[in-house]
Design a protein around this motif. Structure first.
Motif, PDB file in Angstrom:
ATOM      1  N   PRO A  52       0.672  -1.433  -0.331  1.00 39.42           N
ATOM      2  CA  PRO A  52      -0.173  -0.219  -0.549  1.00 39.42           C
ATOM      3  C   PRO A  52       0.781   1.176   0.111  1.00 39.42           C
ATOM      4  N   GLN A  53       2.218   1.200   0.400  1.00 34.18           N
ATOM      5  CA  GLN A  53       2.732   2.271   0.948  1.00 34.18           C
ATOM      6  C   GLN A  53       3.752   2.493  -0.710  1.00 34.18           C
ATOM      7  N   LYS A  54       3.925   1.881  -1.094  1.00 30.70           N
ATOM      8  CA  LYS A  54       4.375   2.571  -2.840  1.00 30.70           C
ATOM      9  C   LYS A  54       2.951   2.418  -3.386  1.00 30.70           C
ATOM     10  N   ILE A  55       2.259   1.572  -3.420  1.00 32.23           N
ATOM     11  CA  ILE A  55       1.122   2.019  -4.636  1.00 32.23           C
ATOM     12  C   ILE A  55       0.733   4.017  -4.360  1.00 32.23           C
ATOM     13  N   TYR A  56       0.708   4.480  -2.814  1.00 29.78           N
ATOM     14  CA  TYR A  56       0.282   5.545  -2.443  1.00 29.78           C
ATOM     15  C   TYR A  56       1.850   6.853  -2.958  1.00 29.78           C
ATOM     16  N   VAL A  57       2.568   6.876  -2.341  1.00 26.12           N
ATOM     17  CA  VAL A  57       3.623   6.749  -2.777  1.00 26.12           C
ATOM     18  C   VAL A  57       3.702   7.328  -4.775  1.00 26.12           C
ATOM     19  N   GLN A  92      -0.323   8.902   5.460  1.00 28.72           N
ATOM     20  CA  GLN A  92      -0.888   8.669   4.375  1.00 28.72           C
ATOM     21  C   GLN A  92      -1.167  10.633   3.933  1.00 28.72           C
ATOM     22  N   VAL A  93      -1.211  11.267   5.471  1.00 33.42           N
ATOM     23  CA  VAL A  93      -2.046  13.044   5.642  1.00 33.42           C
ATOM     24  C   VAL A  93      -0.557  13.230   5.496  1.00 33.42           C
ATOM     25  N   LYS A  94       0.636  12.931   5.920  1.00 35.76           N
ATOM     26  CA  LYS A  94       1.862  13.616   6.282  1.00 35.76           C
ATOM     27  C   LYS A  94       2.451  13.424   4.307  1.00 35.76           C
ATOM     28  N   SER A  95       2.343  12.501   4.017  1.00 35.81           N
ATOM     29  CA  SER A  95       2.780  12.170   2.302  1.00 35.81           C
ATOM     30  C   SER A  95       2.265  12.921   1.424  1.00 35.81           C
ATOM     31  N   ALA A  96       0.448  12.999   1.481  1.00 37.10           N
ATOM     32  CA  ALA A  96       0.473  14.221   1.287  1.00 37.10           C
ATOM     33  C   ALA A  96       0.446  15.711   1.521  1.00 37.10           C
ATOM     34  N   LYS A  97       0.342  15.964   2.122  1.00 39.65           N
ATOM     35  CA  LYS A  97       1.180  17.139   2.500  1.00 39.65           C
ATOM     36  C   LYS A  97       2.656  17.439   1.493  1.00 39.65           C
ATOM     37  N   GLN A  98       3.158  16.717   2.162  1.00 37.62           N
ATOM     38  CA  GLN A  98       4.301  16.837   1.616  1.00 37.62           C
ATOM     39  C   GLN A  98       4.474  17.083  -0.018  1.00 37.62           C
ATOM     40  N   SER A  99       3.250  15.890  -0.604  1.00 36.69           N
ATOM     41  CA  SER A  99       3.751  16.310  -1.904  1.00 36.69           C
ATOM     42  C   SER A  99       2.402  17.614  -2.457  1.00 36.69           C
ATOM     43  N   GLY A 100       1.964  18.032  -1.739  1.00 33.98           N
ATOM     44  CA  GLY A 100       1.339  19.178  -1.932  1.00 33.98           C
ATOM     45  C   GLY A 100       0.136  18.918  -2.471  1.00 33.98           C
ATOM     46  N   ALA A 101      -0.665  17.725  -2.276  1.00 39.15           N
ATOM     47  CA  ALA A 101      -1.720  16.986  -2.349  1.00 39.15           C
ATOM     48  C   ALA A 101      -3.007  17.839  -1.910  1.00 39.15           C
ATOM     49  N   LYS A 102      -4.136  17.547  -1.856  1.00 40.55           N
ATOM     50  CA  LYS A 102      -5.319  18.172  -0.857  1.00 40.55           C
ATOM     51  C   LYS A 102      -6.177  16.838  -0.571  1.00 40.55           C
ATOM     52  N   ILE A 103      -6.866  16.652   0.499  1.00 42.65           N
ATOM     53  CA  ILE A 103      -7.418  15.556   1.791  1.00 42.65           C
ATOM     54  C   ILE A 103      -8.948  16.060   1.125  1.00 42.65           C
ATOM     55  N   LEU A 104      -9.716  15.086   0.858  1.00 45.95           N
ATOM     56  CA  LEU A 104     -11.282  15.028   1.657  1.00 45.95           C
ATOM     57  C   LEU A 104     -10.710  14.029   2.187  1.00 45.95           C
ATOM     58  N   LEU A 105     -11.399  14.218   4.001  1.00 37.23           N
ATOM     59  CA  LEU A 105     -10.609  12.915   5.190  1.00 37.23           C
ATOM     60  C   LEU A 105     -12.424  12.141   5.161  1.00 37.23           C
ATOM     61  N   THR A 106     -12.758  11.431   5.243  1.00 35.49           N
ATOM     62  CA  THR A 106     -13.612  10.287   5.319  1.00 35.49           C
ATOM     63  C   THR A 106     -14.122  10.362   6.857  1.00 35.49           C
TER      64      THR A 106
END
Length: 330
Positions: A52-57, A92-106
């Motif tokens: 899952p980490q590889k896919i997410y990255v 996941q949240v920290k990695s998204a922040k580092q890449s500049g991705a915005k999150i909709l959190l369910t």
């Protein structure tokens, strides 16, 4: 009476479209710009035999996804009462922040993917009052934990919470849902998204509770009576339905939180022959769904199936879905 009025609205929109015929069927409401996103579930990735980490990255860095819907999976975070493990979601949240991705959190109990409801085992032994108390507590903790991340742009409270005919879940409870939404609003000023079925709901009760209504959009489905079945709905239906809902309820916006971009299956996907998977999601259907949601006028769309695109690429040497999706963020 409420259900009767909802049915009248749905039938009215369909009659309107049928009455005006072919012209409305082909109307194109494509917005000037569409913000594309994906949903991601690390536990589904694990079920597919993937890292899952590889896919997410790769979702963040190869696809370059800039909007992502993540989930605070309650029965993974609090396996024992009052003992919490936020490690997976934190990363996941920290990695998204580092890449500049915005999150909709369910957040909540009813969350994306089968079996839909993800309450911990210990929760079932509690009284109704204590169940509600624990549900509100995990929501409070999630909001307080992630509200300092400026890339978390909205909270999705539950997933299709008023849909009672799908998933292994308790009956819908609108009163409880309102308490959840009120709690989130008391903790943070960001918008609250509540989602509903795109094809089998009027959206009215859900929209009255939400700041933003999220809808599913499925084109080819399967059931025991009909087998594979294609929804005979023009894209313009969604456009006019969203327009009507905004007028009727005052909801601020309607977005697509779940656009079908993987096969419909009643068994684990890895047990489903590719020939069957292609009946609901071959590469032409994938492209068609992207065109369809554009024509329906939605400017925010989260695709459903990024883990499956990766599985097809890595396990089946079919990378067309991944490459086609990649174009959305180029």
């Amino acid at each position: 009476m409420r259900h009767f009025l909802e049915k009248i609205l749905l039938i009215g929109i369909l009659i309107f479209l049928v009455f005006f015929g072919v012209r409305l069927f082909f109307l194109d409401f494509t917005p000037d710009h569409t913000s594309w996103g994906v949903s991601f579930d690390p536990y589904y990735a694990e079920d597919l035999g993937l890292d899952p980490q590889k896919i997410y990255v790769d979702i963040l860095n190869d696809l370059k996804v800039d909007h992502i819907r993540l989930t605070a999976v309650w029965n993974k975070i609090e396996t024992q009462k009052d003992v919490y493990d936020w490690t997976t979601l934190d990363w996941q949240v920290k990695s998204a922040k580092q890449s500049g991705a915005k999150i909709l959190l369910t957040i909540g109990r009813k969350l994306p993917r089968w079996p839909e409801c993800y309450q911990p085992d210990w929760w079932s032994d509690l009284s109704k009052e204590d169940r509600e108390k624990e549900l509100l507590e995990i929501i409070r903790l999630a909001v307080e934990r992630y509200r300092d991340y400026d890339n978390v742009i909205a909270w999705q409270v539950e997933n299709e919470p008023l849909v009672g005919w799908f998933g292994v879940c308790p009956a819908p409870d609108k009163t409880e849902l309102k308490k959840e939404v009120a709690l989130v609003r008391s903790l943070d000023s960001r918008q609250v998204v509540v989602s509903d079925s795109g094809e089998l709901s009027s959206w009215i009760p859900t929209a009255k509770i939400a700041d933003v209504l999220g809808t599913t959009m499925y084109r080819v489905v399967w059931n025991e009576k009909t087998g594979f079945w294609r929804w005979p709905i023009p894209a313009s239906y969604y456009y006019y339905k969203a327009l009507a809902i905004k007028k009727i309820t005052g909801v601020k916006d309607v977005i697509v939180t779940e656009l079908q971009a993987e096969p419909w299956s009643n068994v684990p996907i890895q047990q489903y022959p590719l020939s069957q998977q292609y009946k609901s999601m071959d590469q032409e259907q994938f492209k068609s769904n992207l065109q369809y949601v554009r024509r329906a006028g939605f400017d925010t769309v989260y695709l459903w199936g990024a883990e499956w695109w990766y599985w097809m690429k890595e396990k089946n040497s079919v990378d067309g879905y991944w490459q086609e999706a990649k174009k959305l963020w180029e």
